[in-house]
Write an enzyme that holds these catalytic residues in place. Structure first.
Site, PDB file in Angstrom:
ATOM      1  N   GLY A 164       1.572   2.269   5.349  1.00  0.00           N
ATOM      2  CA  GLY A 164       2.900   1.358   5.607  1.00  0.00           C
ATOM      3  C   GLY A 164       3.857   1.527   6.946  1.00  0.00           C
ATOM      4  O   GLY A 164       4.725   0.788   7.611  1.00  0.00           O
ATOM      5  N   CYS A 188       1.197   1.268  -9.281  1.00  0.00           N
ATOM      6  CA  CYS A 188       2.649   1.278  -7.903  1.00  0.00           C
ATOM      7  C   CYS A 188       3.931   1.983  -9.287  1.00  0.00           C
ATOM      8  O   CYS A 188       4.756   2.599  -8.510  1.00  0.00           O
ATOM      9  CB  CYS A 188       3.646   0.632  -7.189  1.00  0.00           C
ATOM     10  SG  CYS A 188       3.591  -0.949  -8.221  1.00  0.00           S
ATOM     11  N   GLU A 198       8.953  -9.119  -3.116  1.00  0.00           N
ATOM     12  CA  GLU A 198       7.276 -10.251  -3.936  1.00  0.00           C
ATOM     13  C   GLU A 198       7.801 -10.951  -5.449  1.00  0.00           C
ATOM     14  O   GLU A 198       9.050 -10.834  -6.208  1.00  0.00           O
ATOM     15  CB  GLU A 198       5.888  -9.867  -4.022  1.00  0.00           C
ATOM     16  CG  GLU A 198       6.119  -9.540  -2.408  1.00  0.00           C
ATOM     17  CD  GLU A 198       4.400  -9.093  -2.216  1.00  0.00           C
ATOM     18  OE1 GLU A 198       4.475  -9.793  -2.054  1.00  0.00           O
ATOM     19  OE2 GLU A 198       3.700  -7.771  -2.827  1.00  0.00           O
ATOM     20  N   GLY A 214       1.193  -0.910  -0.447  1.00  0.00           N
ATOM     21  CA  GLY A 214       0.012  -0.075   0.484  1.00  0.00           C
ATOM     22  C   GLY A 214       1.222   0.590  -0.484  1.00  0.00           C
ATOM     23  O   GLY A 214       2.273   1.525  -0.149  1.00  0.00           O
ATOM     24  N   SER A 215       0.277   2.330   0.372  1.00  0.00           N
ATOM     25  CA  SER A 215       0.679   3.608   0.309  1.00  0.00           C
ATOM     26  C   SER A 215       2.045   3.893   1.765  1.00  0.00           C
ATOM     27  O   SER A 215       2.046   3.263   2.596  1.00  0.00           O
ATOM     28  CB  SER A 215       0.058   4.665   0.724  1.00  0.00           C
ATOM     29  OG  SER A 215      -0.346   4.457   1.904  1.00  0.00           O
TER      30      SER A 215
END
Ligand code: NAD
Length: 480
Positions: free
Chosen positions: A214, A266, A447, A209-210
């Site tokens: 975070g 993103c 990831e 997320g942002s």
């Protein structure tokens, strides 16, 4: 129990799903259930878990069109990109399933005789996942598959803006045979998310997320004791264009990178860092292409640019554009909020926007916009371009366009981002390689790729001495 609704950003009066609003008590129940189911799951051999994940890939493939339509309806993503998103989840299932039959550790020769030394991966128990709305199927897949492969249970809190996509993804997993109790979903916003991040029964927290959220999640999670906390946060991605670049390629890449998914990736291209001599021509041609993009219902095949996720987001984006103009930038094209798009009553759109005259200290040059806005920053040479690219707090993705192999490789070496492209836009990562960013974009985890599993498992180091006597590492057979 109170409920909340997710709606179609193109037509907010259209309800996509109504879901329960969960609280801390529901998170407790979900963690307990996942923990209970996890014990049996972790006892299964890894290749068996991998087969179950491969089966999810088959279900996702069969339901690709239906899921893509849901992504379009709930997250406003145009059809073709929504299909790409579901494909990403399918590819991730195949990749992670393959990982289940690959090396998961290291074997090293021991310094002592009759002794074995290796590492293996062990589950953390239950993984708490907090996901954003903008990749509501792909991001859950990036997290759920490696977490399952590692032998964990899952409690996921999808974004309250696109929860039905998260639910549909989990349903596909269950349809394919993953035990339902192993995959828990809680719904709502900050409250259940914070309860999940700080739950003592959660061994790893995986957040995407942002940056501001975070940071809060990580700080709160660590308060309750050391645990794995992985953060995948925002970006301020730049495309560097040198004078010798293939300009047709630049236009295609900038257009897709900046305005694809309405700039709400993103990795979206937010800055065009271009050598001064070609800036005029490129901006003019790019503006003509941007003007021709068709705003519309994401479900219509002819639509190039869908809505932004909600009106508040649209106002924030246009507010950033207005602020840039106050700081001295010029709107070359776009810049307006549109609420009059055909067939999209109540939907908020932001016109594909190009700003020229942006200076590197302007707010628009430093902060994530998360909308279809491209800031053009002119530079003299590659060295200055690299300074601009690196002069922000984020470090997710960058691209360099040039025909000069030496310049390209110098840029790759000097640019401080987790992902760097040559002659391709800042978006378009592939599953088998790691995905993530440097600096404020993340905290070092990645990831996808073979490292994806690191967020969801611990390393166990194993020594087996079959000599039948005490052997002393660093002491026996060494000089005094
Ligand atoms: P967000 O930070 O607003 O929300 C993300 C998640 O956090 C949601 O599930 C939300 O409910 C939850 N949340 C909100 N407040 C919370 C709190 N106080 N404590 C705990 N959880 C809370 O982000 P968003 O708008 O959904 O997504 C857009 C952002 O995500 C952008 O900054 C984008 O760059 C980033 N993103 C990063 C990646 C990556 O891999 N690096 C991928 C996609 C999106």
């Amino acid at each position: 129990m109170s409920t909340f609704r997710s709606t179609n950003p193109a037509r907010p009066a259209e309800v996509v799903a109504e879901l329960p609003l969960h609280g801390a008590g529901d998170v407790d129940t979900a963690v307990d259930r996942a923990a209970e189911a996890q014990r049996a799951w972790a006892a299964r051999p890894v290749p068996e878990r991998a087969d179950a994940i491969a089966a999810v890939g088959t279900v996702l493939r069969a339901r690709k069109a239906e899921l893509a339509e849901l992504v379009s309806r709930e997250a406003g993503k145009v059809r073709i990109e929504a299909g790409g998103e579901v494909q990403e989840a399918i590819d991730m299932a195949a990749f992670v399933a393959g990982q289940g039959r690959s090396a998961m550790g290291e074997v090293v020769p021991s310094e002592l005789g009759s002794k074995l030394a290796w590492t293996t991966r062990i589950p953390v128990g239950v993984v708490g996942m907090i996901t954003p709305w903008n990749f509501p199927v792909a991001i859950p897949s990036w997290k759920v598959f490696p977490a399952l492969l590692a032998g964990n249970g899952v409690v996921m809190k999808p974004s309250e803006l696109a929860p039905a996509c998260g639910v549909a993804f989990i349903e596909a997993c269950i349809e394919a045979g993953i035990p339902a109790e192993l995959l828990q979903v809680v719904h709502g916003g900050a409250e259940p998310a914070a309860a999940l991040a700080t739950h003592p029964g959660v061994g790893a927290v995986s957040f995407t997320g942002s940056v501001p959220t975070g940071r809060k999640v990580a700080a709160a999670a660590m308060e309750v004791g050391p645990k794995l906390v992985s953060l995948e946060l925002g970006g301020k991605n730049a495309m560097v264009v040198l004078e010798d670049a293939d300009l047709d390629l630049v236009l295609d890449g900038a257009l897709f990178g900046a305005f694809g998914s309405s700039g709400q990736r993103c990795t979206s291209t937010s800055r065009l860092v271009i050598q001064r001599g070609i800036a005029g021509e490129v901006v003019e041609r790019l503006a003509a292409r941007a003007d021709a993009l068709r705003l519309g219902d994401p479900l219509e095949a002819a639509t190039d640019v869908g809505p932004v996720i909600d009106h508040r987001s649209g106002e924030r984006i246009v507010g950033m554009v207005d602020h840039a103009v106050q700081e001295g930038a010029k709107v070359v094209t776009g810049g307006r909020l549109r609420t009059d798009v055909d067939g999209c009553t109540g939907g908020t759109f932001v016109e594909p926007t190009i700003l020229r005259g942006v200076e590197r200290h302007h707010r628009i040059a430093r902060e994530e916009v998360f909308g279809p806005v491209l800031s053009v920053i002119e530079v003299d040479d590659l060295a200055e371009a690299v300074e601009v690219v690196n002069g922000v707090e984020y470090g997710l993705s960058a691209a360099v366009y040039t025909r000069d192999i030496n310049a390209a490789l110098r840029a790759v070496a000097a640019i401080d981002t987790g992902i760097t492209y040559v002659n391709a836009p800042t978006i378009g990562a592939e599953i088998p390689l790691p995905f993530g960013g440097t600096k404020h974009t993340g905290n070092g985890f990645r990831e996808a790729g073979t490292r994806g599993i690191e967020q969801f498992s611990q390393v166990k180091t194993v020594y087996v001495d079959y000599s039948g006597r005490l052997q002393r590492a660093q002491i026996d057979n060494r000089e005094a």
